[in-house]
Scaffold this motif. Structure first.
Motif, mmCIF file in Angstrom:
data_model
loop_
_atom_site.group_PDB
_atom_site.id
_atom_site.type_symbol
_atom_site.label_atom_id
_atom_site.label_comp_id
_atom_site.label_asym_id
_atom_site.label_seq_id
_atom_site.Cartn_x
_atom_site.Cartn_y
_atom_site.Cartn_z
ATOM 1 N N PRO A 76 0.828 -1.201 0.000
ATOM 2 C CA PRO A 76 0.000 0.000 0.000
ATOM 3 C C PRO A 76 0.867 1.258 0.000
ATOM 4 O O PRO A 76 1.993 1.251 0.476
ATOM 5 C CB PRO A 76 -0.780 -0.095 1.310
ATOM 6 C CG PRO A 76 -0.612 -1.487 1.785
ATOM 7 C CD PRO A 76 0.630 -2.020 1.163
ATOM 8 N N ASP A 125 -7.026 5.419 -2.120
ATOM 9 C CA ASP A 125 -7.506 4.845 -0.870
ATOM 10 C C ASP A 125 -8.135 5.906 0.022
ATOM 11 O O ASP A 125 -7.773 7.082 -0.045
ATOM 12 C CB ASP A 125 -6.348 4.174 -0.134
ATOM 13 C CG ASP A 125 -6.812 3.164 0.895
ATOM 14 O OD1 ASP A 125 -8.034 3.036 1.111
ATOM 15 O OD2 ASP A 125 -5.956 2.498 1.488
ATOM 16 N N THR A 126 -9.058 5.482 0.872
ATOM 17 C CA THR A 126 -9.617 6.364 1.890
ATOM 18 C C THR A 126 -8.590 6.520 3.003
ATOM 19 O O THR A 126 -7.941 5.570 3.402
ATOM 20 C CB THR A 126 -10.911 5.759 2.474
ATOM 21 O OG1 THR A 126 -11.860 5.626 1.417
ATOM 22 C CG2 THR A 126 -11.488 6.633 3.572
ATOM 23 N N ASP A 179 -12.807 8.832 8.907
ATOM 24 C CA ASP A 179 -12.550 8.963 7.472
ATOM 25 C C ASP A 179 -12.497 10.434 7.091
ATOM 26 O O ASP A 179 -13.267 11.245 7.603
ATOM 27 C CB ASP A 179 -13.659 8.295 6.658
ATOM 28 C CG ASP A 179 -13.658 6.785 6.776
ATOM 29 O OD1 ASP A 179 -12.742 6.224 7.416
ATOM 30 O OD2 ASP A 179 -14.586 6.151 6.233
ATOM 31 N N PRO A 231 -3.941 4.594 5.712
ATOM 32 C CA PRO A 231 -4.864 4.209 4.648
ATOM 33 C C PRO A 231 -5.872 3.203 5.224
ATOM 34 O O PRO A 231 -5.490 2.318 5.996
ATOM 35 C CB PRO A 231 -3.961 3.561 3.594
ATOM 36 C CG PRO A 231 -2.711 3.185 4.322
ATOM 37 C CD PRO A 231 -2.606 4.041 5.532
ATOM 38 N N LYS A 232 -7.116 3.349 4.871
ATOM 39 C CA LYS A 232 -8.161 2.472 5.417
ATOM 40 C C LYS A 232 -7.931 1.016 5.038
ATOM 41 O O LYS A 232 -8.213 0.111 5.823
ATOM 42 C CB LYS A 232 -9.532 2.941 4.935
ATOM 43 C CG LYS A 232 -10.684 2.310 5.662
ATOM 44 C CD LYS A 232 -11.996 2.971 5.283
ATOM 45 C CE LYS A 232 -13.128 2.478 6.151
ATOM 46 N NZ LYS A 232 -14.371 3.224 5.868
ATOM 47 N N SER A 233 -7.378 0.777 3.852
ATOM 48 C CA SER A 233 -7.172 -0.609 3.395
ATOM 49 C C SER A 233 -6.003 -1.294 4.098
ATOM 50 O O SER A 233 -5.865 -2.499 4.003
ATOM 51 C CB SER A 233 -6.949 -0.632 1.885
ATOM 52 O OG SER A 233 -5.730 0.023 1.576
ATOM 53 N N ASN A 234 -5.145 -0.539 4.777
ATOM 54 C CA ASN A 234 -4.009 -1.130 5.477
ATOM 55 C C ASN A 234 -3.869 -0.469 6.846
ATOM 56 O O ASN A 234 -3.033 0.413 7.043
ATOM 57 C CB ASN A 234 -2.720 -0.960 4.669
ATOM 58 C CG ASN A 234 -1.562 -1.696 5.307
ATOM 59 O OD1 ASN A 234 -1.721 -2.407 6.299
ATOM 60 N ND2 ASN A 234 -0.382 -1.527 4.749
#
Length: 144
Positions: free
Chosen positions: A22, A68-69, A88, A116-119
């Motif tokens: 990421p 990414d958020t 967020d 990052p929200k995904s990681n």
């Protein structure tokens, strides 16, 4: 060695492809409270409370590679406890993100983190101490 997924086909380890790492989150902080009060955050910043106010706004902004958020949070500097949990913020495009946090009157120094929200394990932190509270200046003069 084959890795079976319960499907009619099997995947060998050489066929597995690692996901790309990421993108790192770069945190840039700006503050806002009273109209027109903007600028980069410096260590020891106290965001002033307006009369009768119990909270003040802190604008956060930065850059991230990809789409990414981004989430930000506020922690107490003394013990790492959470003042405001992960929130967020808005992705504005071209890697830019921004948001505003409404923070209560401080009980000590705080710090800001972003991820990052995904990681969620890839946390970026700023070393600057910030607080929300009243700012006072006392002066005096003596003619003796």
């Amino acid at each position: 060695m084959d890795i079976s997924l319960g499907l009619p086909m099997a995947v060998t380890p050489s066929e597995l492809v690692a996901a790309p790492a990421p993108a790192p989150v770069t945190v840039t902080l700006e503050h806002m409270g009273a109209p027109g009060a903007t600028g980069l955050v410096r260590d020891g910043l106290v965001i002033g409370l307006l009369p009768e106010a119990t909270s003040a706004d802190l604008a956060v902004s930065g850059q991230i590679s990809g789409q990414d958020t981004v989430q930000v949070r506020v922690l107490r500097q003394s013990d790492g406890s959470v003042v405001q949990d992960w929130t967020d913020v808005t992705f504005a495009g071209d890697g830019a993100w921004s948001g505003a946090l409404s923070l209560p009157k401080a009980d000590g120094w705080w710090r800001i983190e972003a991820r990052p929200k995904s990681n969620p394990l890839q946390v970026s932190s700023r070393p600057e101490r910030i607080a929300v509270g009243y700012r006072a200046l006392m002066t005096g003069q003596s003619q003796t």
